[in-house]
Write an enzyme that holds these catalytic residues in place. Structure first.
Site, mmCIF file in Angstrom:
data_model
loop_
_atom_site.group_PDB
_atom_site.id
_atom_site.type_symbol
_atom_site.label_atom_id
_atom_site.label_comp_id
_atom_site.label_asym_id
_atom_site.label_seq_id
_atom_site.Cartn_x
_atom_site.Cartn_y
_atom_site.Cartn_z
ATOM 1 N N ASP A 67 121.305 -38.800 -82.391
ATOM 2 C CA ASP A 67 121.251 -39.104 -83.822
ATOM 3 C C ASP A 67 122.315 -38.323 -84.594
ATOM 4 O OD1 ASP A 67 119.937 -36.707 -83.273
ATOM 5 O OD2 ASP A 67 117.992 -37.369 -84.003
ATOM 6 N N ASN A 136 106.173 -33.714 -87.095
ATOM 7 C CA ASN A 136 105.449 -34.925 -87.502
ATOM 8 C C ASN A 136 105.434 -35.981 -86.387
ATOM 9 O OD1 ASN A 136 108.054 -35.882 -87.500
ATOM 10 N ND2 ASN A 136 108.110 -36.437 -89.667
ATOM 11 N N HIS A 138 108.083 -37.070 -84.671
ATOM 12 C CA HIS A 138 109.286 -37.907 -84.507
ATOM 13 C C HIS A 138 110.006 -37.580 -83.191
ATOM 14 C CE1 HIS A 138 111.866 -34.827 -87.012
ATOM 15 N NE2 HIS A 138 112.162 -34.666 -85.731
ATOM 16 N N GLU A 143 111.111 -41.468 -87.493
ATOM 17 C CA GLU A 143 110.007 -40.849 -88.220
ATOM 18 C C GLU A 143 108.732 -41.671 -88.035
ATOM 19 O OE1 GLU A 143 110.580 -37.949 -89.267
ATOM 20 O OE2 GLU A 143 112.062 -37.809 -90.874
#
Ligand code: F6R
Length: 241
Positions: A67, A136, A138, A143
Site C-alpha cells: 500500500d 481495527n 485492517h 479498513e
C-alpha cells in the site's frame, strides 16, 4: 492455518525470516509481498543479517508493497516506498528497480491500481506475502467494511488509522486516502505470513483468527486461505482461547 506464539520480537523476526528464506530457497525466482509498519521490522532486520552473512540472496527476486498513501510522492520521507527502502531494501540485494510500489501521486488511481494488479500477475503472482494487522482489523489499508474480494484500489483511511500511523504529523501533508492491494488480491498470494506484536493488537488478532470471516474485520479473511502462518508475540496472542 499454522499459529506460532513466540517470546519476543527477536524470535518473531527470526521465525519469519527463516520462513521467507525457505520459500526463496525452494524457488528459482520468487516474488515477495512486503508490509511496512513497525511489526515486520524484526523480520526485515533478520533478513538483512542473513544477506550480510551470505546465507540469503534476493538477487533473483522482486517485491510488491501492499500500500501507499495517496498524495505522497515516493521521495517523501514518510512514503511507504521510502520507508521500505530505509528499513529493508537498502540492506539486501534485490536488483535495482524490482521493488514496486503504488504511485501515490497518480492522477488516475483506477489505472494505476489495475496496472499494479497486472504487474503482480505478470511476475507470476506473490509467493510469500508478509502482513501486519491494524488495531481495527485492517490488512494493508483495507479498513473495516472492505469487501473480502476487493482488488487494488483507492480507499479512505479511518481517523484511527491516520492517528495510529502518526500520519497526522507528517511534514506538510495530511493523508486522507491510500492506494492498497485489495483483500482479494492479498488472498491470491501463495503463502501468507501474518505477524502481530504487542497488547494493542490482541483484540484484532482474536477477531481475525477466532471471529467470523467478515468484512468488519478484513484480517479474518486469512481464515479462508489454505497456506497461512500467523506469528504472534505473547501479548498479541493474549485474547486467543
Ligand atoms: C502497512 C500495512 C498495514 C500495517 C498495519 C500494522 O503496509 O499494510 O496494514 O501492517 O497497520 O501496522 P504496524 O505494524 O505499524 O502496527
Amino acid at each position: 492455518m499454522n499459529l506460532l506464539v513466540v517470546d519476543d520480537e527477536v524470535e518473531l523476526g527470526s521465525v519469519v525470516a527463516t520462513e521467507v528464506a525457505k520459500v526463496l530457497a525452494a524457488a528459482e525466482f520468487a516474488t515477495l509481498g512486503l508490509a511496512t509498519g513497525s511489526t515486520p521490522q524484526p523480520a526485515y532486520r533478520a533478513l538483512i543479517q542473513m544477506c550480510r552473512d551470505g546465507e540469503l540472496s534476493l538477487a533473483n527476486n522482486n517485491a510488491f508493497l501492499l500500500d501507499e498513501y495517496f498524495g505522497l510522492p515516493a521521495s517523501h520521507y514518510e512514503s511507504f516506498a521510502a520507508t521500505i527502502q530505509r528499513d529493508f531494501v537498502h540492506g539486501v540485494d534485490f536488483p535495482n528497480g524490482t521493488v514496486k510500489s503504488l504511485d501515490g501521486m497518480t492522477d488516475n488511481a483506477a489505472a494505476t491500481c489495475l496496472d499494479y494488479e497486472h504487474a503482480i500477475q505478470a511476475s507470476g503472482g506473490i509467493d510469500v506475502q508478509l502482513l501486519g494487522i491494524g488495531r481495527n482489523g485492517h490488512i494493508a489499508f483495507n479498513e473495516p467494511g472492505s469487501a473480502l474480494d476487493s482488488r487494488t484500489r483507492m480507499v479512505e483511511l479511518t481517523q484511527e488509522t491516520i492517528a495510529v500511523n502518526g500520519a497526522a504529523n507528517f511534514d506538510q501533508f495530511q493523508p486522507t486516502h491510500a492506494l492498497t492491494m485489495g483483500v482479494g488480491t492479498i488472498l491470491e498470494g501463495r503463502y501468507l505470513i501474518m505477524m502481530a506484536s504487542g497488547p494493542a493488537k490482541a483484540t484484532a488478532v482474536q477477531q481475525a483468527l477466532e471471529g467470523p470471516v467478515d468484512s468488519a474485520c478484513p484480517a479474518s479473511a486469512v481464515q479462508t486461505h489454505e497456506n497461512v502462518l500467523v506469528v504472534l508475540d505473547r501479548a498479541a496472542a493474549a485474547q486467543l482461547s
